[in-house]
Design a protein around this motif. Structure first.
Motif, PDB file in Angstrom:
ATOM      1  N   PHE A  38      44.287  30.981  45.713  1.00  0.00           N
ATOM      2  CA  PHE A  38      43.086  31.685  45.284  1.00  0.00           C
ATOM      3  C   PHE A  38      42.980  31.494  43.779  1.00  0.00           C
ATOM      4  CE2 PHE A  38      40.390  35.419  44.462  1.00  0.00           C
ATOM      5  CZ  PHE A  38      39.411  35.172  45.397  1.00  0.00           C
ATOM      6  N   ASP A  39      42.242  30.471  43.401  1.00  0.00           N
ATOM      7  CA  ASP A  39      42.166  30.048  42.015  1.00  0.00           C
ATOM      8  C   ASP A  39      40.782  30.338  41.429  1.00  0.00           C
ATOM      9  OD1 ASP A  39      40.598  28.191  43.325  1.00  0.00           O
ATOM     10  OD2 ASP A  39      41.959  26.514  42.983  1.00  0.00           O
ATOM     11  N   HIS A  40      40.506  29.754  40.287  1.00  0.00           N
ATOM     12  CA  HIS A  40      39.233  29.965  39.597  1.00  0.00           C
ATOM     13  C   HIS A  40      38.046  29.665  40.514  1.00  0.00           C
ATOM     14  CE1 HIS A  40      35.974  29.320  36.718  1.00  0.00           C
ATOM     15  NE2 HIS A  40      36.673  30.063  35.878  1.00  0.00           N
ATOM     16  N   GLN A  41      38.103  28.543  41.206  1.00  0.00           N
ATOM     17  CA  GLN A  41      37.009  28.142  42.094  1.00  0.00           C
ATOM     18  C   GLN A  41      36.817  29.145  43.232  1.00  0.00           C
ATOM     19  OE1 GLN A  41      34.881  25.268  41.777  1.00  0.00           O
ATOM     20  NE2 GLN A  41      33.777  26.619  43.125  1.00  0.00           N
ATOM     21  N   SER A  42      37.913  29.609  43.822  1.00  0.00           N
ATOM     22  CA  SER A  42      37.832  30.575  44.916  1.00  0.00           C
ATOM     23  C   SER A  42      37.203  31.884  44.464  1.00  0.00           C
ATOM     24  CB  SER A  42      39.227  30.844  45.484  1.00  0.00           C
ATOM     25  OG  SER A  42      39.802  29.668  45.973  1.00  0.00           O
ATOM     26  N   ILE A  43      37.588  32.335  43.294  1.00  0.00           N
ATOM     27  CA  ILE A  43      37.012  33.565  42.754  1.00  0.00           C
ATOM     28  C   ILE A  43      35.512  33.383  42.548  1.00  0.00           C
ATOM     29  CG2 ILE A  43      36.974  35.112  40.758  1.00  0.00           C
ATOM     30  CD1 ILE A  43      40.011  34.485  40.434  1.00  0.00           C
ATOM     31  N   SER A  44      35.136  32.250  41.997  1.00  0.00           N
ATOM     32  CA  SER A  44      33.718  31.957  41.775  1.00  0.00           C
ATOM     33  C   SER A  44      32.937  31.965  43.083  1.00  0.00           C
ATOM     34  CB  SER A  44      33.585  30.606  41.073  1.00  0.00           C
ATOM     35  OG  SER A  44      32.241  30.290  40.866  1.00  0.00           O
ATOM     36  N   TRP A  45      33.499  31.358  44.114  1.00  0.00           N
ATOM     37  CA  TRP A  45      32.827  31.352  45.420  1.00  0.00           C
ATOM     38  C   TRP A  45      32.600  32.776  45.924  1.00  0.00           C
ATOM     39  CZ3 TRP A  45      36.386  27.195  48.001  1.00  0.00           C
ATOM     40  CH2 TRP A  45      35.984  25.913  47.576  1.00  0.00           C
ATOM     41  N   ASP A  46      33.633  33.614  45.823  1.00  0.00           N
ATOM     42  CA  ASP A  46      33.500  34.986  46.314  1.00  0.00           C
ATOM     43  C   ASP A  46      32.473  35.778  45.508  1.00  0.00           C
ATOM     44  OD1 ASP A  46      35.279  34.570  48.348  1.00  0.00           O
ATOM     45  OD2 ASP A  46      36.785  35.978  47.616  1.00  0.00           O
TER      46      ASP A  46
END
Length: 114
Positions: free
Chosen positions: A34-42
């Motif tokens: 759960f990285d920067h991209q995952s946080i952005s998606w959520d």
């Protein structure tokens, strides 16, 4: 029900730490971490599928600024645990008044990878 909620919230940190010890993160879907991209998606999911659909007014720039600050804060968290992203009432079952968690396919390892 308040007591059941308290128990579930009380058990969650231990669940995430203990589950993360022996978990094969390579099989996590859609991503192992759960990285920067995952946080952005959520965060964008929240914006487009809650705020906009519900017609809740917001300032786009201020929201994006808040998202950026929240993302940076979240990326400072420890990296050695399982992030149980589906912690919601429909995924918590009680047996003998003890909480059991279901539906962890969206979980991942907390990661600082950017």
């Amino acid at each position: 029900m308040v007591e059941a909620y308290r128990k579930a919230v009380g058990v969650l940190p231990r669940f995430q730490i203990e589950a993360g010890r022996d978990l094969n993160y390579k099989v996590c879907y859609p991503r192992a971490s759960f990285d920067h991209q995952s946080i952005s998606w959520d965060l964008n999911y929240f914006k487009y599928y809650f705020l906009k659909l519900a017609g809740i007014p917001f300032n786009e720039q201020e929201l994006e600024d808040d998202f950026g600050r929240l993302t940076e804060f979240l990326l400072t968290a420890r990296l050695d645990y399982f992030l149980y992203r589906d912690f919601q009432s429909r995924n918590i079952m009680l047996r003998d008044s003890q909480p059991f968690f279901l539906d962890y396919q969206g979980g991942a390892q907390r990661s600082a990878a950017i």
